[in-house]
Design an enzyme around this catalytic site. Structure first.
Site, mmCIF file in Angstrom:
data_model
loop_
_atom_site.group_PDB
_atom_site.id
_atom_site.type_symbol
_atom_site.label_atom_id
_atom_site.label_comp_id
_atom_site.label_asym_id
_atom_site.label_seq_id
_atom_site.Cartn_x
_atom_site.Cartn_y
_atom_site.Cartn_z
ATOM 1 N N PRO A 85 0.827 -1.220 0.000
ATOM 2 C CA PRO A 85 0.000 0.000 0.000
ATOM 3 C C PRO A 85 0.855 1.262 0.000
ATOM 4 O O PRO A 85 1.828 1.372 0.760
ATOM 5 C CB PRO A 85 -0.811 -0.131 1.290
ATOM 6 C CG PRO A 85 -0.913 -1.600 1.510
ATOM 7 C CD PRO A 85 0.405 -2.167 1.039
ATOM 8 N N CYS A 86 0.467 2.221 -0.855
ATOM 9 C CA CYS A 86 1.337 3.369 -1.082
ATOM 10 C C CYS A 86 0.856 4.641 -0.406
ATOM 11 O O CYS A 86 1.508 5.675 -0.513
ATOM 12 C CB CYS A 86 1.432 3.649 -2.580
ATOM 13 S SG CYS A 86 -0.089 4.313 -3.313
ATOM 14 N N GLN A 87 -0.290 4.609 0.288
ATOM 15 C CA GLN A 87 -0.858 5.865 0.754
ATOM 16 C C GLN A 87 0.099 6.686 1.613
ATOM 17 O O GLN A 87 0.128 7.906 1.518
ATOM 18 C CB GLN A 87 -2.149 5.599 1.537
ATOM 19 C CG GLN A 87 -3.329 5.186 0.677
ATOM 20 C CD GLN A 87 -3.362 3.695 0.388
ATOM 21 O OE1 GLN A 87 -2.397 2.978 0.623
ATOM 22 N NE2 GLN A 87 -4.480 3.221 -0.133
ATOM 23 N N GLN A 162 5.685 0.588 -7.047
ATOM 24 C CA GLN A 162 5.120 1.545 -6.093
ATOM 25 C C GLN A 162 5.223 2.948 -6.672
ATOM 26 O O GLN A 162 5.706 3.142 -7.784
ATOM 27 C CB GLN A 162 5.886 1.465 -4.764
ATOM 28 C CG GLN A 162 5.127 1.365 -3.473
ATOM 29 C CD GLN A 162 3.666 1.672 -3.547
ATOM 30 O OE1 GLN A 162 3.242 2.739 -3.977
ATOM 31 N NE2 GLN A 162 2.860 0.737 -3.115
#
Length: 434
Positions: A85-87, A162
């Site tokens: 997850p890149c948030q 990513q």
């Protein structure tokens, strides 16, 4: 090309394990290249899309699978792929990952050099502003787990992707994999990483991704995926030139793909999933898109893209973008929005891909563009790009029978007891598939 439902069983033929699999961007890419995969995905909605598409899935937390259910992964898997997850790393997120970048790199070094993992876990829990930041360590931990588990072979190929802010971590991944030190037990990889622009690979949107490819030394050197299209230069809006700082590309490259090109192609022949006719004026696809981003709260400052340009980066808020046919409609506040299948097409998902479950816009935005995935996996797994025939076939997804979707749901969720906590709390019955 086999239908996805022909890939359901047996599990021992699977080559690729997709961590953080989402709705299936990399798995779709693998399918069209002829490779079988299985994905681990936490989000129940993304799982429903995967089940409807015939993609084998385990609905689970990646960490829990590694710690308690590692033996469920087929021993035939020799390739590890994924995009944590890149948030917390992305420009649109909180920035916690960027601030913790050096700390995460330190944890990576400690993992490889045999520090106590329980202590590392305790420190991760206490330091992380955003718990998802720690997930950047998971691909490394899965590799070490495979190396240290009896009866398992180390992964021969590793592919990670990513947002560009993560490139320093991929560079450290590459350095560690090349070293063979510590818990890698002398195992050395050829590894490299780059920032790739999606429009240079025929994706009709501007988006940058940091990509790492690693292969065991015996598999040979790694070549960078070669762009097939020109980059889009927003400052010039010129299809034949690059940014000021970049050299001109050879004229043999195709022009980038526009939104109009992509939607027009997906609408033909008459397609119940994508119908771009409402955007046509005098027989031509003409419209402009006003972004939900970049406004600073001022609607007049929001960015615009014309139909003959690539789309903005498709995010989970893609359904908030407004589509206008002409300036008069803009003045009158008369706008349309992209449908979920149309948004998927801008990500290069097949035009009839069966988006299912809730939060479909978020699913679309979180995914890897499959066309980019085909180029990356093609170079990683066979050292050559996808063929024109493979890319052409990727415009349409094979239909999947409801009973196959049911079997996949049973495989992935079972009775739900091993699924992530509370992930089914809003679902009284399995969502309908499309």
């Amino acid at each position: 090309m086999k239908s996805p439902e022909e890939h359901v069983h047996p599990l021992d033929e699977i080559r690729i394990l997709d961590l953080f699999a989402g709705p299936g961007g990399l798995d779709v890419a693998a399918h069209f290249l002829g490779f079988k995969s299985i994905g681990i995905e936490w989000d129940a909605n993304a799982c429903e899309t995967r089940y409807a598409a015939g993609l084998r899935t385990i609905h689970a937390d990646v960490r829990a699978m590694r710690e308690d259910r590692f033996d469920e992964i087929p021993t035939s898997v020799d390739t590890l792929i994924g995009g944590p997850p890149c948030q917390s790393f992305s420009i649109a997120g909180t920035g916690a990952g960027r601030r913790a970048l050096e700390t995460v790199k330190d944890f990576m070094q400690r993992l490889v050099h045999a520090d106590d993992e329980a202590e590392i876990d305790r420190e991760l829990d206490s330091f992380a502003e955003d718990p998802r930041t720690a997930l950047m360590l998971e691909p490394l931990r899965w590799l070490l787990k495979a190396i240290e588990t009896e009866g398992r072979d180390p992964y021969k190929v590793i592919v990670l992707e990513q947002v560009p802010a993560v490139l320093p971590l991929w560079q450290l991944y590459a350095e560690l994999l090349r070293s063979g030190e510590g818990r890698l037990d002398g195992l050395k990889y050829e590894a490299d990483c780059w920032t790739l622009r999606t429009e240079e690979f025929g994706v009709p949107q501007t988006r940058k991704r940091a990509v790492l490819i690693a292969r065991l030394l015996e598999k040979g050197a790694i070549d960078r995926p070669e762009p097939t299209h020109l980059p889009f230069a927003l400052n010039r809006r010129d299809s034949t030139k690059t940014d000021e700082s970049e050299p001109l590309l050879p004229e043999t490259k195709h022009r980038w793909v526009s939104m109009a090109d992509a939607l027009e192609a997906a609408s033909r022949p008459k397609n119940p999933h994508v119908n771009g006719s409402r955007f046509r004026t005098a027989g031509k696809m003409r419209f402009f898109v006003v972004s939900n981003y970049g406004s600073g709260g001022n609607p007049r400052k929001r960015g615009q893209r014309q139909s003959w340009e690539p789309a903005f980066t498709v995010t989970g808020k893609v359904s908030r973008n407004k589509v206008y046919k002409n300036p008069l409609d803009y003045s009158a506040g008369k706008y349309d929005r992209f449908t979920i299948p149309e948004s998927g097409v801008l990500q290069t998902f097949p035009r009839n891909f069966p988006w299912s479950g809730k939060d479909q816009a978020q699913q679309v935005g979180n995914a890897v563009p499959p066309r980019l995935g085909m180029h990356v996996l093609g170079m990683a797994l066979r050292n050559e790009p996808p063929s024109e025939e493979e890319l052409s076939a990727a415009s349409t997804w094979p239909s999947v029978r409801p009973e196959v979707t049911g079997k996949l749901r049973a495989l992935g969720c079972g009775d739900g007891s091993q699924c992530p906590p509370d992930s089914h709390k809003n679902t009284d019955s399995p969502p309908k598939t499309t």
